[in-house]
Design a protein around this motif. Structure first.
Motif, PDB file in Angstrom:
ATOM      1  N   ASN A  93      33.960  47.620  96.649  1.00 30.31           N
ATOM      2  CA  ASN A  93      33.161  46.831  97.592  1.00 30.31           C
ATOM      3  C   ASN A  93      33.994  46.341  98.771  1.00 30.31           C
ATOM      4  N   GLU A  94      35.240  46.001  98.533  1.00 30.44           N
ATOM      5  CA  GLU A  94      36.112  45.552  99.620  1.00 30.44           C
ATOM      6  C   GLU A  94      36.376  46.682 100.607  1.00 30.44           C
ATOM      7  N   ILE A  95      36.399  47.914 100.133  1.00 32.51           N
ATOM      8  CA  ILE A  95      36.560  49.058 101.027  1.00 32.51           C
ATOM      9  C   ILE A  95      35.352  49.173 101.955  1.00 32.51           C
ATOM     10  N   ALA A  96      34.155  48.919 101.428  1.00 37.57           N
ATOM     11  CA  ALA A  96      32.952  48.921 102.263  1.00 37.57           C
ATOM     12  C   ALA A  96      33.061  47.864 103.358  1.00 37.57           C
ATOM     13  N   LEU A  97      33.586  46.702 103.024  1.00 35.10           N
ATOM     14  CA  LEU A  97      33.772  45.636 104.017  1.00 35.10           C
ATOM     15  C   LEU A  97      34.822  46.030 105.059  1.00 35.10           C
ATOM     16  N   ASP A  98      35.868  46.747 104.616  1.00 32.65           N
ATOM     17  CA  ASP A  98      36.896  47.209 105.555  1.00 32.65           C
ATOM     18  C   ASP A  98      36.311  48.168 106.595  1.00 32.65           C
ATOM     19  N   LEU A  99      35.395  49.024 106.168  1.00 34.22           N
ATOM     20  CA  LEU A  99      34.728  49.927 107.115  1.00 34.22           C
ATOM     21  C   LEU A  99      34.023  49.136 108.204  1.00 34.22           C
ATOM     22  N   ILE A 100      33.332  48.094 107.804  1.00 35.00           N
ATOM     23  CA  ILE A 100      32.594  47.285 108.781  1.00 35.00           C
ATOM     24  C   ILE A 100      33.548  46.502 109.673  1.00 35.00           C
ATOM     25  N   GLU A 117      26.763  51.773 103.990  1.00 33.62           N
ATOM     26  CA  GLU A 117      25.565  51.833 103.140  1.00 33.62           C
ATOM     27  C   GLU A 117      25.511  53.150 102.351  1.00 33.62           C
ATOM     28  N   GLU A 118      25.860  54.266 103.005  1.00 35.22           N
ATOM     29  CA  GLU A 118      25.875  55.556 102.308  1.00 35.22           C
ATOM     30  C   GLU A 118      26.912  55.556 101.187  1.00 35.22           C
ATOM     31  N   TYR A 119      28.048  54.984 101.469  1.00 37.85           N
ATOM     32  CA  TYR A 119      29.137  54.878 100.496  1.00 37.85           C
ATOM     33  C   TYR A 119      28.689  54.057  99.282  1.00 37.85           C
ATOM     34  N   HIS A 121      25.625  53.402  98.346  1.00 40.50           N
ATOM     35  CA  HIS A 121      24.518  54.087  97.665  1.00 40.50           C
ATOM     36  C   HIS A 121      25.046  55.161  96.714  1.00 40.50           C
ATOM     37  N   PHE A 122      26.081  55.867  97.127  1.00 39.61           N
ATOM     38  CA  PHE A 122      26.669  56.896  96.266  1.00 39.61           C
ATOM     39  C   PHE A 122      27.290  56.260  95.022  1.00 39.61           C
ATOM     40  N   ILE A 123      27.924  55.119  95.190  1.00 41.46           N
ATOM     41  CA  ILE A 123      28.481  54.395  94.046  1.00 41.46           C
ATOM     42  C   ILE A 123      27.366  54.022  93.070  1.00 41.46           C
ATOM     43  N   GLU A 124      26.227  53.583  93.602  1.00 40.43           N
ATOM     44  CA  GLU A 124      25.078  53.232  92.751  1.00 40.43           C
ATOM     45  C   GLU A 124      24.572  54.451  91.977  1.00 40.43           C
ATOM     46  N   GLN A 125      24.574  55.615  92.628  1.00 41.74           N
ATOM     47  CA  GLN A 125      24.156  56.840  91.939  1.00 41.74           C
ATOM     48  C   GLN A 125      25.048  57.120  90.734  1.00 41.74           C
TER      49      GLN A 125
END
Length: 269
Positions: A93-100, A117-119, A121-125
């Motif tokens: 999740n912190e990596i997602a924040l780093d992207l933003i 969001e795509e990243y 979503h893939f984790i959720e899959q």
């Protein structure tokens, strides 16, 4: 903007946001995407040539605390008043924040949100499938062989193990990195051994090195031929490439359960 990345994971964040063309220099270990091979190299991540960095007149330097010892790079950037951002993700999740964070700094916030969001979503899959798996093997990850370091609970490899339908052997220790010994590995007796030695060329990591250790042949992982060398670039860098590694691991552990899953398009950049 004139961007400089002094850590491979930061270089990959730049690539996933489509900003590789703005890089003017990188550290010696940044090796992906291929386009960065032609850029000026500024030294290994723990010994960046700050004079050469400053000479490139960056608008923004992307620094990191992902490896102990990188603090001195940040101190040098502060002393020289060079604009910089410091990343230090320990979780997916912190990596997602780093992207933003990077997207905002570079004026591509909306695109960064889309990729994030795509990243996620893939984790959720992957997580959805993992929850259906009953038999979850234990995974011993070896970061470094002597002394032995392995990821603990507070580490993205624990998350990746879970997403792939497995369990990190040292998930009970509340640390990001755990120093242990071979006797403890033998006592815990993992189902899989995954060798990902940070900073060592992939071709030089051989299961034979590990099999010479005392009682290695008694381990379940060895008897079942479940000893694997894993790509450092897919498992040891805090960037979105980790979920590519998660899928590869999942298809190794549970090929039928994950066979229909495809990587999101942004990971194919």
């Amino acid at each position: 903007m004139r961007l400089i990345s002094i850590c491979p994971s930061n270089t990959e964040l730049v690539a996933y946001l489509g900003l590789t063309h703005q890089l003017v220099g990188v550290d010696d270990f940044s090796d992906w995407p291929i386009a960065v091979h032609e850029l000026p190299k500024l030294g290994q991540d723990l010994s960046i040539d700050m004079d050469a960095l400053e000479a490139l007149k960056p608008d923004l330097v992307l620094a990191s605390l992902s490896v102990p010892g990188m603090e001195k790079n940040i101190e040098a950037l502060q002393e020289r008043n060079i604009p910089h951002i410091v990343f230090n993700a320990n979780s997916l999740n912190e990596i997602a924040l780093d992207l933003i964070t990077l997207g905002v700094a570079c004026g591509v916030e909306e695109h960064a949100k889309k990729i994030s969001e795509e990243y996620l979503h893939f984790i959720e899959q992957l997580q959805t499938i993992a929850q259906t798996i009953q038999e979850k093997p234990t995974l011993y990850w070896e970061w470094w062989p002597n002394p032995i370091f392995t990821p603990g609970k507070v580490n993205w490899l624990t998350e990746i193990s879970n997403l792939a339908g497995g369990q990190n052997l040292f998930r009970d220790i509340e640390l990001a990195n755990v120093q242990t010994d071979w006797e403890e590995i033998v006592r815990r007796n993992p189902d899989y051994i995954l060798m990902a030695w940070v900073g060592v060329a992939f071709a030089r990591i051989k299961p034979a090195h590990l099999l010479k250790r005392p009682h290695a042949n008694e381990l379940q992982a060895v008897q079942k031929q479940h000893v694997h060398v894993m790509e450092e670039w897919l498992y040891c860098r805090p960037s979105p490439r980790l979920v590519e590694g998660a899928l590869k691991l999942a298809q190794l552990l549970h090929p039928q359960s994950y066979q229909h899953i495809a990587l999101p398009s942004f990971l194919e950049c």
